[in-house]
Design a protein around this motif. Structure first.
Motif, mmCIF file in Angstrom:
data_model
loop_
_atom_site.group_PDB
_atom_site.id
_atom_site.type_symbol
_atom_site.label_atom_id
_atom_site.label_comp_id
_atom_site.label_asym_id
_atom_site.label_seq_id
_atom_site.Cartn_x
_atom_site.Cartn_y
_atom_site.Cartn_z
ATOM 1 N N PHE A 830 1.196 -1.521 0.098
ATOM 2 C CA PHE A 830 -0.016 -0.295 -0.274
ATOM 3 C C PHE A 830 0.310 1.320 0.431
ATOM 4 C CE2 PHE A 830 0.716 -1.065 4.297
ATOM 5 C CZ PHE A 830 1.146 -0.010 4.984
ATOM 6 N N VAL A 831 0.100 2.319 -0.444
ATOM 7 C CA VAL A 831 1.031 3.868 -0.379
ATOM 8 C C VAL A 831 0.505 4.320 0.531
ATOM 9 C CG1 VAL A 831 2.054 5.319 -1.675
ATOM 10 C CG2 VAL A 831 1.449 2.756 -2.771
ATOM 11 N N ILE A 832 1.231 5.051 1.811
ATOM 12 C CA ILE A 832 0.642 5.969 2.404
ATOM 13 C C ILE A 832 2.185 7.640 2.161
ATOM 14 C CG2 ILE A 832 0.908 6.850 4.756
ATOM 15 C CD1 ILE A 832 -0.863 5.551 3.862
ATOM 16 N N GLY A 833 1.771 8.449 1.297
ATOM 17 C CA GLY A 833 2.514 9.619 1.452
ATOM 18 C C GLY A 833 3.374 9.015 -0.128
ATOM 19 N N GLU A 834 4.825 9.479 -0.771
ATOM 20 C CA GLU A 834 5.742 9.266 -1.278
ATOM 21 C C GLU A 834 5.799 7.653 -1.289
ATOM 22 O OE1 GLU A 834 8.017 9.393 1.751
ATOM 23 O OE2 GLU A 834 6.144 10.815 1.559
ATOM 24 N N ALA A 835 5.863 7.019 -0.940
ATOM 25 C CA ALA A 835 6.710 5.844 0.055
ATOM 26 C C ALA A 835 5.629 4.588 -0.387
ATOM 27 C CB ALA A 835 6.937 6.159 1.683
ATOM 28 N N THR A 836 5.858 3.660 -0.157
ATOM 29 C CA THR A 836 5.713 2.279 -0.692
ATOM 30 C C THR A 836 5.472 1.399 0.557
ATOM 31 O OG1 THR A 836 5.528 2.417 -2.964
ATOM 32 C CG2 THR A 836 5.184 0.196 -1.930
ATOM 33 N N TRP A 837 4.745 0.878 1.768
ATOM 34 C CA TRP A 837 4.631 -0.266 2.257
ATOM 35 C C TRP A 837 4.345 -1.255 2.191
ATOM 36 C CZ3 TRP A 837 6.575 2.525 6.821
ATOM 37 C CH2 TRP A 837 6.365 4.089 7.066
ATOM 38 N N ALA A 838 4.813 -2.007 2.453
ATOM 39 C CA ALA A 838 5.097 -3.336 2.805
ATOM 40 C C ALA A 838 4.722 -4.554 3.533
ATOM 41 C CB ALA A 838 5.655 -4.629 1.196
ATOM 42 N N LEU A 839 3.584 -5.293 3.852
ATOM 43 C CA LEU A 839 4.062 -6.494 4.683
ATOM 44 C C LEU A 839 3.951 -7.842 4.283
ATOM 45 C CD1 LEU A 839 0.542 -5.163 6.866
ATOM 46 C CD2 LEU A 839 2.727 -4.919 7.380
ATOM 47 N N PRO A 840 5.337 -8.413 4.529
ATOM 48 C CA PRO A 840 5.677 -9.939 4.227
ATOM 49 C C PRO A 840 4.744 -11.009 4.636
ATOM 50 C CG PRO A 840 7.684 -8.813 4.606
ATOM 51 C CD PRO A 840 6.504 -7.575 4.785
ATOM 52 N N LEU A 841 3.428 -11.315 4.099
ATOM 53 C CA LEU A 841 2.812 -13.072 4.397
ATOM 54 C C LEU A 841 3.326 -14.001 4.053
ATOM 55 C CD1 LEU A 841 -0.575 -10.492 3.433
ATOM 56 C CD2 LEU A 841 1.015 -10.446 6.058
ATOM 57 N N GLU A 842 4.206 -13.822 3.093
ATOM 58 C CA GLU A 842 4.636 -15.409 3.559
ATOM 59 C C GLU A 842 5.176 -16.118 4.177
ATOM 60 O OE1 GLU A 842 4.116 -18.204 0.343
ATOM 61 O OE2 GLU A 842 4.681 -16.214 -0.470
ATOM 62 N N GLY A 843 4.549 -17.046 4.372
ATOM 63 C CA GLY A 843 4.902 -18.032 5.718
ATOM 64 C C GLY A 843 3.574 -18.274 7.340
ATOM 65 N N ILE A 844 3.439 -16.953 6.892
ATOM 66 C CA ILE A 844 2.215 -15.826 8.001
ATOM 67 C C ILE A 844 0.669 -16.611 7.723
ATOM 68 C CG2 ILE A 844 0.504 -14.274 8.673
ATOM 69 C CD1 ILE A 844 3.725 -12.627 9.098
ATOM 70 N N ILE A 845 0.570 -16.202 6.166
ATOM 71 C CA ILE A 845 -0.998 -16.705 5.794
ATOM 72 C C ILE A 845 -0.606 -17.430 4.479
ATOM 73 C CG2 ILE A 845 -2.330 -14.817 6.387
ATOM 74 C CD1 ILE A 845 -2.264 -14.104 3.554
ATOM 75 N N ASP A 846 -1.569 -18.894 3.983
ATOM 76 C CA ASP A 846 -1.058 -19.120 3.021
ATOM 77 C C ASP A 846 -1.551 -18.081 1.398
ATOM 78 O OD1 ASP A 846 -1.355 -21.278 0.764
ATOM 79 O OD2 ASP A 846 -1.461 -22.775 1.759
ATOM 80 N N ILE A 847 -1.036 -18.248 1.091
ATOM 81 C CA ILE A 847 -1.142 -17.067 -0.364
ATOM 82 C C ILE A 847 -2.010 -17.381 -0.795
ATOM 83 C CG2 ILE A 847 -0.032 -14.676 -1.592
ATOM 84 C CD1 ILE A 847 0.890 -14.369 1.168
ATOM 85 N N GLY A 848 -1.779 -18.828 -1.792
ATOM 86 C CA GLY A 848 -2.760 -19.097 -2.439
ATOM 87 C C GLY A 848 -4.075 -19.098 -1.949
ATOM 88 N N VAL A 849 -4.248 -20.156 -1.089
ATOM 89 C CA VAL A 849 -5.464 -20.131 -0.490
ATOM 90 C C VAL A 849 -6.148 -18.782 -0.314
ATOM 91 C CG1 VAL A 849 -6.674 -20.607 2.007
ATOM 92 C CG2 VAL A 849 -5.002 -22.165 0.797
ATOM 93 N N GLU A 850 -5.846 -17.692 0.496
ATOM 94 C CA GLU A 850 -6.377 -16.586 0.419
ATOM 95 C C GLU A 850 -7.012 -15.676 -0.940
ATOM 96 O OE1 GLU A 850 -7.976 -13.309 2.951
ATOM 97 O OE2 GLU A 850 -6.877 -15.451 3.588
ATOM 98 N N ARG A 851 -5.710 -16.046 -2.068
ATOM 99 C CA ARG A 851 -5.757 -15.067 -3.496
ATOM 100 C C ARG A 851 -7.068 -15.695 -3.402
ATOM 101 N NH1 ARG A 851 -1.571 -15.871 -5.452
ATOM 102 N NH2 ARG A 851 -1.073 -13.616 -5.444
ATOM 103 N N ALA A 852 -7.676 -17.611 -3.380
ATOM 104 C CA ALA A 852 -7.853 -18.148 -4.230
ATOM 105 C C ALA A 852 -9.724 -17.954 -3.088
ATOM 106 C CB ALA A 852 -7.955 -19.279 -3.637
ATOM 107 N N ARG A 853 -9.721 -17.304 -1.882
ATOM 108 C CA ARG A 853 -10.501 -17.614 -0.611
ATOM 109 C C ARG A 853 -11.954 -15.498 -1.178
ATOM 110 N NH1 ARG A 853 -12.072 -13.398 3.369
ATOM 111 N NH2 ARG A 853 -9.589 -12.377 3.576
ATOM 112 N N LEU A 854 -10.254 -14.615 -1.423
ATOM 113 C CA LEU A 854 -11.154 -13.436 -2.282
ATOM 114 C C LEU A 854 -11.571 -13.524 -3.903
ATOM 115 C CD1 LEU A 854 -7.796 -11.449 -1.046
ATOM 116 C CD2 LEU A 854 -10.014 -11.482 -0.021
ATOM 117 N N GLU A 855 -10.751 -14.158 -3.900
ATOM 118 C CA GLU A 855 -11.131 -14.576 -5.473
ATOM 119 C C GLU A 855 -13.187 -15.191 -5.558
ATOM 120 O OE1 GLU A 855 -8.343 -16.623 -8.311
ATOM 121 O OE2 GLU A 855 -7.089 -15.425 -8.619
ATOM 122 N N LYS A 856 -13.085 -15.818 -4.610
ATOM 123 C CA LYS A 856 -14.334 -16.581 -4.968
ATOM 124 C C LYS A 856 -15.579 -15.969 -4.006
ATOM 125 C CE LYS A 856 -16.952 -20.613 -2.611
ATOM 126 N NZ LYS A 856 -16.572 -21.823 -1.419
#
Length: 911
Positions: A830-856
């Motif tokens: 996400f972007v706040i002001g001029e900076a780009t911020w990131a939350l590395p979620l690999e290993g904290i959530i299953d990215i593939g499962v989460e992407r599929a859930r959101l798409e569904k």
């Protein structure tokens, strides 16, 4: 020490009594020297009434305006009182007499019956005003008025006002007595107003009757037509067909009307029919009222029993024959066979006789609108020809029209001006007499030859009669009373002492604003305008605020039949007056009906609790008011920010109340108190309270106490009880409170905003909010600490990040916070002001499962939106579905689209 929980039931009565003891509601209480006046007259509720949700909305709005203007230091009067409710009150007392098997009013006689009504008023009348107290209404109860005065005596000021108006209008030729059609209640045997009539759709019938032509007349009636609609075949007829939904009224027919250009009947105009069952010859007349496209195109005319027929009769000089008694039985003007029969019994007999004579041409089932008594919904109202008193309202209406057209009185919302104009531009004579005993008896006396003497009292009438006859004569007073709306039309000035030239009249007339429902624009608002302009030569109010209807949560009108009535006193008992009031205010959008649900009231009870708990938290952290505290001297950015935010909130609430946008006032206050003050300021202040910087701690404590004071002030008009209670509790430490909150000045916080602090704290809030939103959308476990990375940041962003790292880490549950050269795969960005911020979620959530859930979820919402679009695109559905169902579908679509967009953003971040 502030109690752990807020209990409205144990607080509200005590607080209200404290206000009364302090005389806080008296006219002018707390006013600044030389202050301008602010006046509201209460729409007087019926003395028979009890508080319903419409009253609660109406009086909540009035009280918000009154409390706000009182806090501004104006000379405020909220004038209370009740209306004598002629019909309703007389019915109640007569019903009581019957239930107790006591003599009825006619057996008792007028004087004794009226004594009984006054006794009932003293014992049971006016309960609604006590109920308004429970809601927190801050009217000047010492000035309570009643439209009949104290005991209805001629020397009572309220009675003198009514008599003066009647006599003067009569002497100016604006009141007269005439025989005209009125809405007649056969059960009560009195004329009633349009407001007391409700047209109800019922399954009825349309009877088509053959009226034989007199004098052997026949004519050619077309029975077949070509493709162009031209007649090709004719039938010789010696009768004309008319249709009616009330066959009993045919006994009073005095004509048949056809359209002058109707080729079928042109030759019959000027001829006669012989009225069946009666034998009376009645003329056939040409009149535009007859519509050739409806029915047979011929209309029976009964001038004494139909409003339209009366006008046709007047235009064509037809006889007017009344065939009903005052109880709607058939009278001596009809054939002997039917005399004494109730109208509906007469209908059965007449139809049987018509059928036997083969007069009945056809019968069709038809849904028809039938006028009923608005209160009982049982008694059918009849148009009835009687001698009544009328006001020439069309003359009085002209100045009232000009006042609004020229902007001296304005309607809010403005759209209601059109309703006002439409009625006044087409106004009819106003029937002001009622055949009752409870009410202002008409000041008219009759001599032996029925000469009428209108006078201020009996002695005045006798003097006028002596001058007329040349000798003393016995006079008989008119038994009728005035329509309740006549005395209530004088309310804005009669309550202030008119016709006497009182100090109150000079000070508080004209009033400032009238708060009322749209349904009485005609019956009350317009008539007050007419009377105020006629007798005080000035509009009675500057602004008319029209509030909408309170419906249930599905948008349906509340009714006992549907079982969806919400009792405001039950809401007060269960959730407190503040939550009830705040709900009504928060939903009072201009020109839009309110959809009230219990869930909303529960939600605002939670808001009351939130405020209470915030005050307790500040007390536990020693946030007490400090003598000489100056918000402009703050050094800490957090405190400079909350001071500015408080100033903006106060300004927004002020503007919304001034603009009569009560929902915006409530929602602005709610968003600030809950969202800004409690959720952010208090949370951000916690580390300060627990820190080692004593100067910052002292400043934050003083600022928090100051901000809470301002919050209590801006919430007070909407939530008076809890704010007054907290005002007293927080005043136990620190500088002495000079006044109750109800008499404290409204906050003027201009010049306190701080752009630098806004940017600093605003950045911090945006960052934490964005992180929280992502964690929620991505189903990140609450306990998980997630790293926060930033790229493309400036030195200023780095400084803010370092300075706020402890707060960011604690409130957003991120750790560590660091700069990064690149964003790793599987990060939410996400972007706040001029900076780009990131939350590395690999290993904290299953990215593939989460992407599929959101798409569904997106697919599911797409399907829901598509289904709703299909419904709303179906013309038959839109045409047949109730308005509330269509509105519900639109709201569901809007919610689904918003949810889909939010999830799409989350998916885009994950990609």
């Amino acid at each position: 020490m502030i109690d752990k929980t807020y209990e409205p039931g144990s607080v509200e009565g005590r607080i209200y009594q404290a206000w009364l003891d302090a005389n806080a509601f008296a006219a002018g209480a707390g006013a600044l020297p030389g202050a301008e006046s602010f006046t509201i007259v209460i729409p007087p509720p019926n003395v028979t009434g009890s508080l319903h949700i419409g009253h609660a909305l109406n009086n909540t709005i009035q009280d918000i305006l009154v409390r706000y203007n009182r806090m501004l230091g104006k000379d405020v009067l909220w004038q209370p009182g009740t209306d004598h409710a002629g019909i309703a009150t007389q019915m109640i007392v007569e019903r009581q007499l019957a239930e107790r098997q006591q003599p009825g009013r006619r057996e008792m006689g007028r004087d004794k019956f009226l004594e009984r009504v006054w006794e009932w008023k003293a014992e049971s009348g006016g309960a609604i005003l006590n109920q308004l107290r429970r809601l927190g209404a801050s009217a000047d109860w010492s000035r309570e008025r009643f439209t009949m005065g104290d005991r209805g005596q001629p020397d009572d000021q309220m009675v003198r006002a009514v008599i003066k108006v009647f006599v003067e209008l009569y002497e100016r030729g604006l009141i007269y007595r005439a025989k005209r059609l009125v809405n007649w209640h056969p059960g009560l045997e009195t004329a009633i107003s349009d407001l007391e009539v409700e047209n109800i759709e019922v399954k009825g019938k349309m009877w088509h009757l053959r009226y034989p032509l007199a004098d052997g007349v026949t004519y050619q009636f077309p029975i077949a037509f070509d493709e162009d609609g031209k007649p090709t075949e004719y039938e010789t007829r010696n009768y004309i067909v008319v249709a009616t939904t009330r066959p009993e009224t045919m006994l009073g027919d005095t004509g048949v009307a056809v359209h002058p250009e109707d080729e079928r009947y042109k030759s019959l105009i000027g001829k006669f029919v012989e009225l069946p069952l009666v034998g009376r010859r009645i003329p056939i007349v040409g009149d535009d009222y007859a519509d050739p496209t409806l029915g047979s195109g011929a209309v029976k005319i009964t001038p004494a029993h139909d409003f339209n027929d009366f006008e046709v009769g007047q235009r064509n000089k037809l006889d007017t024959i009344n065939i009903f008694t005052s109880r709607a039985a058939i009278n001596e003007n009809a054939p002997e066979k039917y005399r004494g029969l109730d109208r509906f019994e007469a209908r059965k007999q007449i139809l049987a006789d018509l059928e036997a004579l083969e007069i009945l041409d056809q019968v069709e089932d038809k849904k028809i609108m039938v006028p009923h008594d608005e209160k009982s919904k049982l008694v059918v109202i009849e148009p009835y020809l009687t001698d009544q008193w009328f006001v020439q309202a069309e003359i009085l209406a002209q100045p009232a029209l000009a006042s609004v057209r020229e902007g001296r009185t304005k309607f809010v919302p403005q759209q209601y001006e059109n309703t006002y104009f439409a009625w006044l531009e087409n106004i009819k004579p106003w029937c002001i007499s009622r055949q009752l005993w409870w009410g202002h008896q008409i000041p008219a006396w009759y001599g032996p030859d029925k000469t009428c003497f209108v006078a201020t009292d009996e002695d005045d009438a006798k003097a006028k009669a002596l001058a007329h006859y040349g000798e003393p004569v016995e006079l008989t007073r008119d038994e009728d009373v005035l329509d309740t709306w006549f005395s209530s039309a004088l309310w804005p000035f009669s309550t202030l002492g008119w016709p006497d030239e009182t100090a109150e009249l000079k000070r508080y007339y004209p009033t400032s604003v009238l708060v009322t429902g749209f349904d009485i624009i005609f019956f009350w608002v317009a008539r007050m305008m007419m009377m105020g302009l006629e007798f005080l030569h000035e509009e009675p109010f500057q602004t008319v605020y029209m509030h909408a209807l309170v419906r249930d949560e599905k948008g349906q009108k509340m009714s006992k039949t549907k079982g969806n009535v919400i009792d405001p006193l039950s809401l007060v008992d269960q959730y407190g007056a503040d939550a009830t009031r705040f709900t009504l205010a928060a939903m009072a959008a201009q020109g839009r009906d309110l959809r009230l649900s219990i869930n909303r009231v529960e939600g605002y009870r939670n808001f009351v609790t939130k405020l209470w708990n915030a005050a307790r938290f500040l007390e536990m952290n020693e946030c007490f008011r400090v003598e000489g505290y100056d918000p402009k001297a703050n050094k800490v950015a957090l405190n400079r920010w909350i001071v500015g935010a408080t100033a903006r909130a106060a300004a927004a609430v002020t503007k919304a109340i001034e603009d009569y946008k009560f929902n915006e006032a409530a929602n602005n206050a709610y968003d600030f108190v809950w969202g800004t003050f409690c959720d952010w300021y208090v949370e951000l202040a916690k580390p300060v309270f627990m820190g080692e910087d004593e100067a910052a701690k002292a400043e934050t404590r003083a600022t928090a106490a100051w901000a809470l004071d301002q919050i209590l002030k801006i919430l007070h008009p909407m939530m008076p009880f809890v704010t007054e209670e907290l005002w007293g509790e927080t005043g136990k430490v620190g500088p002495k409170r000079e006044e109750l909150l109800v008499l404290t000045r409204w906050p003027d916080l201009s010049g306190l905003e701080d752009a630098e602090a806004d940017a600093e704290i605003g950045w911090l809030i945006d960052l934490i909010s964005a992180i929280r939103s992502i964690r929620t959308d991505m189903n990140v476990p609450v306990s998980a600490k997630v790293p926060l990375l930033v790229t493309g940041n400036t030195a200023e962003t780095t400084r803010r990040m370092l300075a706020g790292s402890a707060l960011i880490s604690r409130l957003a549950r991120v750790e560590p916070i660091s700069e990064a050269a690149s964003i790793p795969k599987g990060s939410a960005q996400f972007v706040i002001g001029e900076a780009t911020w990131a939350l590395p979620l690999e290993g904290i959530i299953d990215i593939g499962v989460e992407r599929a859930r959101l798409e569904k979820e997106i697919g599911k919402l797409d399907g829901e939106v598509s289904g709703i679009d299909k419904k709303l695109g179906n013309e038959q559905f839109v045409a047949k579905a109730p308005e509330e169902v269509i509105e519900e579908q639109r709201q569901r679509r809007e919610d689904a689209v918003a949810r889909r967009d939010k999830i799409s953003q989350a998916l885009a971040r994950l990609s």
